[in-house]
Design a protein around this motif. Structure first.
Motif, PDB file in Angstrom:
ATOM      1  N   ALA A 117       0.814  -1.231   0.000  1.00  0.00           N
ATOM      2  CA  ALA A 117       0.000   0.000   0.000  1.00  0.00           C
ATOM      3  C   ALA A 117       0.842   1.274   0.000  1.00  0.00           C
ATOM      4  N   ALA A 118       1.832   1.345   0.883  1.00  0.00           N
ATOM      5  CA  ALA A 118       2.609   2.586   1.001  1.00  0.00           C
ATOM      6  C   ALA A 118       3.412   2.843  -0.275  1.00  0.00           C
ATOM      7  N   HIS A 119       3.964   1.774  -0.863  1.00  0.00           N
ATOM      8  CA  HIS A 119       4.750   1.920  -2.086  1.00  0.00           C
ATOM      9  C   HIS A 119       3.868   2.351  -3.264  1.00  0.00           C
ATOM     10  N   VAL A 120       2.694   1.758  -3.353  1.00  0.00           N
ATOM     11  CA  VAL A 120       1.812   2.021  -4.497  1.00  0.00           C
ATOM     12  C   VAL A 120       1.162   3.397  -4.385  1.00  0.00           C
ATOM     13  N   GLY A 121       0.741   3.761  -3.178  1.00  0.00           N
ATOM     14  CA  GLY A 121       0.056   5.050  -3.011  1.00  0.00           C
ATOM     15  C   GLY A 121      -1.325   5.018  -3.641  1.00  0.00           C
ATOM     16  N   ASN A 122      -1.776   6.182  -4.090  1.00  0.00           N
ATOM     17  CA  ASN A 122      -3.152   6.281  -4.579  1.00  0.00           C
ATOM     18  C   ASN A 122      -3.223   6.161  -6.104  1.00  0.00           C
ATOM     19  N   GLU A 123      -2.624   5.101  -6.642  1.00  0.00           N
ATOM     20  CA  GLU A 123      -2.603   4.906  -8.098  1.00  0.00           C
ATOM     21  C   GLU A 123      -3.081   3.510  -8.427  1.00  0.00           C
ATOM     22  N   PRO A 124      -3.660   3.329  -9.620  1.00  0.00           N
ATOM     23  CA  PRO A 124      -3.938   1.951 -10.039  1.00  0.00           C
ATOM     24  C   PRO A 124      -2.611   1.203 -10.222  1.00  0.00           C
ATOM     25  N   PHE A 125      -2.637  -0.095 -10.031  1.00  0.00           N
ATOM     26  CA  PHE A 125      -1.404  -0.885 -10.107  1.00  0.00           C
ATOM     27  C   PHE A 125      -1.739  -2.303 -10.543  1.00  0.00           C
ATOM     28  N   ALA A 126      -0.700  -3.050 -10.897  1.00  0.00           N
ATOM     29  CA  ALA A 126      -0.914  -4.433 -11.325  1.00  0.00           C
ATOM     30  C   ALA A 126      -0.359  -5.393 -10.281  1.00  0.00           C
ATOM     31  N   VAL A 127      -0.961  -6.577 -10.200  1.00  0.00           N
ATOM     32  CA  VAL A 127      -0.415  -7.650  -9.374  1.00  0.00           C
ATOM     33  C   VAL A 127      -0.191  -8.850 -10.288  1.00  0.00           C
ATOM     34  N   LEU A 128       1.003  -9.425 -10.207  1.00  0.00           N
ATOM     35  CA  LEU A 128       1.318 -10.611 -11.020  1.00  0.00           C
ATOM     36  C   LEU A 128       1.729 -11.732 -10.077  1.00  0.00           C
ATOM     37  N   LEU A 129       1.059 -12.863 -10.179  1.00  0.00           N
ATOM     38  CA  LEU A 129       1.426 -13.999  -9.326  1.00  0.00           C
ATOM     39  C   LEU A 129       2.445 -14.863 -10.042  1.00  0.00           C
ATOM     40  N   GLY A 130       3.512 -15.189  -9.319  1.00  0.00           N
ATOM     41  CA  GLY A 130       4.645 -15.870  -9.931  1.00  0.00           C
ATOM     42  C   GLY A 130       4.389 -17.293 -10.382  1.00  0.00           C
ATOM     43  N   ASP A 131       3.363 -17.942  -9.846  1.00  0.00           N
ATOM     44  CA  ASP A 131       3.108 -19.324 -10.249  1.00  0.00           C
ATOM     45  C   ASP A 131       2.489 -19.429 -11.635  1.00  0.00           C
ATOM     46  N   ASP A 132       1.952 -18.323 -12.123  1.00  0.00           N
ATOM     47  CA  ASP A 132       1.343 -18.321 -13.450  1.00  0.00           C
ATOM     48  C   ASP A 132       2.286 -17.652 -14.432  1.00  0.00           C
ATOM     49  N   LEU A 133       2.712 -18.406 -15.444  1.00  0.00           N
ATOM     50  CA  LEU A 133       3.492 -17.780 -16.516  1.00  0.00           C
ATOM     51  C   LEU A 133       2.587 -17.626 -17.729  1.00  0.00           C
ATOM     52  N   ILE A 134       2.571 -16.408 -18.279  1.00  0.00           N
ATOM     53  CA  ILE A 134       1.771 -16.147 -19.470  1.00  0.00           C
ATOM     54  C   ILE A 134       2.730 -16.068 -20.650  1.00  0.00           C
TER      55      ILE A 134
END
Ligand code: G1P
Length: 306
Positions: A117-134
């Motif tokens: 939360a503190a790093h991202v602040g009030n901006e949209p952001f992405a989350v990528l889970l490492g177990d899924d490779l696209i």
């Protein structure tokens, strides 16, 4: 505002790969000759997300080191004139600005995201889970970011899975008609979500796969989300609340239904399939490996070695 930040949760214990993961983080297991996590950071970088936050735990020093310069190794390769390998070890450090933060206790994916939360602040952001490779030939995240830019709110990636697998995923209830078919994949409005339901209670076979384009509104919701499935704080539960509140003029949650190639590296057999498939498709070693594989299978595989 363009999205620039990616959060990659990497605090899990990797118990499914013990004993390999006793001293080596599961994110560092090689997929052919690159650690799994590097594929994910590459994907973020290709999608324009040059600020990457790894949410790690105390046993993950190797992950942090991997994205740092290694002066001694670089000097040795330089002396040898091995520019190819030099480039390959440098590329992991130039993909993005990689930060890390510790998740002190394993309290779930929702809690890991909240640590950002503190790093991202009030901006949209992405989350990528490492177990899924696209597969990079089937870009998904850029399309999700475009959907988020168009509709606002949050966007999750969905994929149809066989019935016997629904209890391993977050499962979505969606509007039957897509809101957009502009991109490569269909975009639907999410009405409800449930984390890892038993098959009998699953509303569909549309599973959440590990890519999210989130609104910063998720943080406030996560702060008050009680532990859910498995006694852990779940992103799925927080997104459910956002999807429900959207009916009362809140921000929408959309789903992009992915039909491209995805490799699950969280499960041993799927991990091996991903390694074999990607290795067979490689320019440098693919032909040799595939020829051997054909021979091995033709000879009866394990039966021939018995
Ligand atoms: C997490 C999420 C789940 C999602 C899955 C995708 O579960 O909680 O909703 O479907 O990732 O891989 P995990 O696999 O971390 O248990």
């Amino acid at each position: 505002m363009p999205v620039t930040k990616a959060v990659i949760p990497a605090a899990g214990l990797g118990t499914r790969f013990l004993p390999a993961t006793k001293a080596v983080p599961k994110e560092m297991l090689p997929v052919v000759d690159k650690p799994a996590i590097e594929y994910v950071v590459e994907e973020a970088s290709r999608s324009g997300l040059r600020d990457v936050l790894l949410v790690t735990s105390r046993s993950k020093k190797a992950v942090e080191d991997h994205f740092d310069r290694e002066a001694e190794l670089e000097a040795a390769l330089e002396r040898k004139g091995d520019t190819r390998r030099l480039e390959r070890i440098r590329s992991s450090t130039s993909l993005a600005e990689v930060h890390s933060i510790r998740q002190g206790a394993p309290r779930g994916l929702g809690h890991a995201v909240l640590c950002a939360a503190a790093h991202v602040g009030n901006e949209p952001f992405a989350v990528l889970l490492g177990d899924d490779l696209i597969d990079e030939r089937d870009p998904l995240l850029p399309e999700m970011l475009a959907v988020q830019a168009r509709f606002g709110g949050s966007v999750i990636a969905l994929m149809e899975v066989p019935e016997e697998m629904v209890s391993m995923y977050g499962i979505a209830t969606v509007d039957p008609e897509p809101v957009s078919t502009d991109g490569r994949y269909r975009t639907v409005r999410i009405r409800d979500l449930v984390e890892k339901p038993p098959l009998a209670e699953a509303p569909s076979n549309l599973a959440i796969i590990g890519r999210y384009a989130l609104s910063p509104a998720i943080f406030d919701v996560l702060r008050r989300t009680p532990p859910g499935r498995g006694g852990e704080i779940q992103v799925t539960d927080a997104l459910r609340e956002l999807a429900m509140a959207a009916d009362d003029a809140g921000e929408p949650v959309h789903g992009v239904i992915f039909t491209g190639r995805r490799y699950d590296t969280g499960d041993r057999v799927d991990y091996l399939k991903a390694v074999i498939r990607l290795a067979c498709e490689r320019q440098d070693i693919g032909q040799e490996l595939y020829a051997w594989l054909e021979e091995y299978v033709a000879a009866g595989g394990p039966k021939a070695s018995a």
